[in-house]
Motif scaffolding. Sequence first.
Motif, PDB file in Angstrom:
ATOM      1  N   HIS A   1       0.799  -1.236   0.000  1.00 36.13           N
ATOM      2  CA  HIS A   1       0.000   0.000   0.000  1.00 36.13           C
ATOM      3  C   HIS A   1       0.830   1.284   0.000  1.00 36.13           C
ATOM      4  O   HIS A   1       0.376   2.287  -0.545  1.00 36.13           O
ATOM      5  N   ASP A   2       2.018   1.276   0.569  1.00 40.74           N
ATOM      6  CA  ASP A   2       2.865   2.483   0.565  1.00 40.74           C
ATOM      7  C   ASP A   2       4.192   2.273  -0.163  1.00 40.74           C
ATOM      8  O   ASP A   2       5.092   3.103  -0.046  1.00 40.74           O
TER       9      ASP A   2
ATOM     10  N   ASP B   1       4.304  11.979  -4.058  1.00 42.04           N
ATOM     11  CA  ASP B   1       3.112  12.303  -4.855  1.00 42.04           C
ATOM     12  C   ASP B   1       2.540  11.065  -5.532  1.00 42.04           C
ATOM     13  O   ASP B   1       3.289  10.277  -6.111  1.00 42.04           O
ATOM     14  N   ASN B   2       1.228  10.942  -5.451  1.00 40.36           N
ATOM     15  CA  ASN B   2       0.524   9.799  -6.069  1.00 40.36           C
ATOM     16  C   ASN B   2       1.132   8.457  -5.677  1.00 40.36           C
ATOM     17  O   ASN B   2       1.188   7.543  -6.490  1.00 40.36           O
ATOM     18  N   HIS B   3       1.585   8.342  -4.445  1.00 41.66           N
ATOM     19  CA  HIS B   3       2.270   7.099  -4.066  1.00 41.66           C
ATOM     20  C   HIS B   3       1.342   5.883  -4.159  1.00 41.66           C
ATOM     21  O   HIS B   3       1.801   4.788  -4.466  1.00 41.66           O
ATOM     22  N   GLU B   4       0.037   6.076  -3.931  1.00 41.89           N
ATOM     23  CA  GLU B   4      -0.889   4.931  -4.032  1.00 41.89           C
ATOM     24  C   GLU B   4      -0.924   4.399  -5.470  1.00 41.89           C
ATOM     25  O   GLU B   4      -0.891   3.194  -5.691  1.00 41.89           O
ATOM     26  N   LYS B   5      -0.982   5.329  -6.408  1.00 42.16           N
ATOM     27  CA  LYS B   5      -0.999   4.932  -7.824  1.00 42.16           C
ATOM     28  C   LYS B   5       0.313   4.214  -8.181  1.00 42.16           C
ATOM     29  O   LYS B   5       0.309   3.185  -8.854  1.00 42.16           O
TER      30      LYS B   5
ATOM     31  N   LEU C   1      -5.780   1.787  -3.501  1.00 43.07           N
ATOM     32  CA  LEU C   1      -6.354   3.096  -3.829  1.00 43.07           C
ATOM     33  C   LEU C   1      -7.387   3.530  -2.788  1.00 43.07           C
ATOM     34  O   LEU C   1      -7.613   4.723  -2.597  1.00 43.07           O
TER      35      LEU C   1
ATOM     36  N   THR D   1      -6.958   3.472   0.261  1.00 42.80           N
ATOM     37  CA  THR D   1      -6.263   4.122   1.382  1.00 42.80           C
ATOM     38  C   THR D   1      -5.997   5.598   1.085  1.00 42.80           C
ATOM     39  O   THR D   1      -5.543   6.333   1.968  1.00 42.80           O
ATOM     40  N   GLN D   2      -6.274   6.034  -0.153  1.00 40.31           N
ATOM     41  CA  GLN D   2      -6.088   7.448  -0.501  1.00 40.31           C
ATOM     42  C   GLN D   2      -7.013   8.310   0.340  1.00 40.31           C
ATOM     43  O   GLN D   2      -8.151   7.932   0.611  1.00 40.31           O
TER      44      GLN D   2
ATOM     45  N   GLN E   1     -10.657   8.752   2.165  1.00 43.02           N
ATOM     46  CA  GLN E   1     -10.893   7.333   1.894  1.00 43.02           C
ATOM     47  C   GLN E   1     -12.327   7.099   1.409  1.00 43.02           C
ATOM     48  O   GLN E   1     -13.271   7.616   2.009  1.00 43.02           O
TER      49      GLN E   1
END
Length: 192
Positions: free
Chosen positions: A60-61, A69-73, A101, A103-104, A107
Motif C-alpha cells: 500500500h505504501d 506524490d501519487n504514491h498509491e498509484k 487506492l 487508502t487514498q 478514503q
Amino acid sequence: MFEKIYKKVMSNLESNLPSWLYYHSPAHTKYVLEKSIFLAQQEGVTGRELFLIMVAALYHDLGFVKGRDNHEKRSCEMASEELPELGITSEEVQKICNMILATQIPQKPKTLSEKILADADLEYLGTNSFYEISEKLYQELLHDKPELNRQQWNEIQVNFLSGHTYHTRYCKVHCEPIKAAHLAELQAQIES
C-alpha cells in the motif's frame, strides 16, 4: 508464497525509502499488515481474500520508494508489474490495486476488503498510540515544511480527525470513541 512477497517488498522498503520518512516507514507497513489481519479476522474474512488483503497491505505504501506524490498509484503500478510473476491473476491484482487506492485520503472504500485495509491504515487514530504515531508524521512533514509549527500541526490534526470515519464494525465500536477523545483534547489545546 506470501513469505516470498513479504521478503521482496520489505527488502525494497528497507533499502529504498528515504530516511526522513519517519511515519511511512517499514514499521508502518508491518503495523498495517498486522492490523489488516486482525480486522479481517474480526470481519470473518479468511482464505484467498485474506491473502489478497495481506498483499495489498504490504504494497500500500511501496510507491514512496519512487516519491510521495501519487504514491498509491505508484504502489498499484509496482504491484501490477511484480505480482503476476508470482501467480496472482490479473483480476486479483485489480482487487489489490482497488484496496491500495482505497487508502487514498479522503478514503472511499467500497468492498469489505477495501474497508479493512483503509481502516488498518488509520486504525492508530483511535488508539492509545495516537500521539506517538502522529508525532512521527509531524516529524516527516517537517522535512518538506520546516516552518510547520505545533499550533498549525494541531489544526491539521483536528481537521483530519473531524473528517475521518471508520468503515469496519470493529473500528466503529472500538476506535471511534478513542478518536473522539483525541479530537476533543486537540481542540482544547488549540483553544488554550
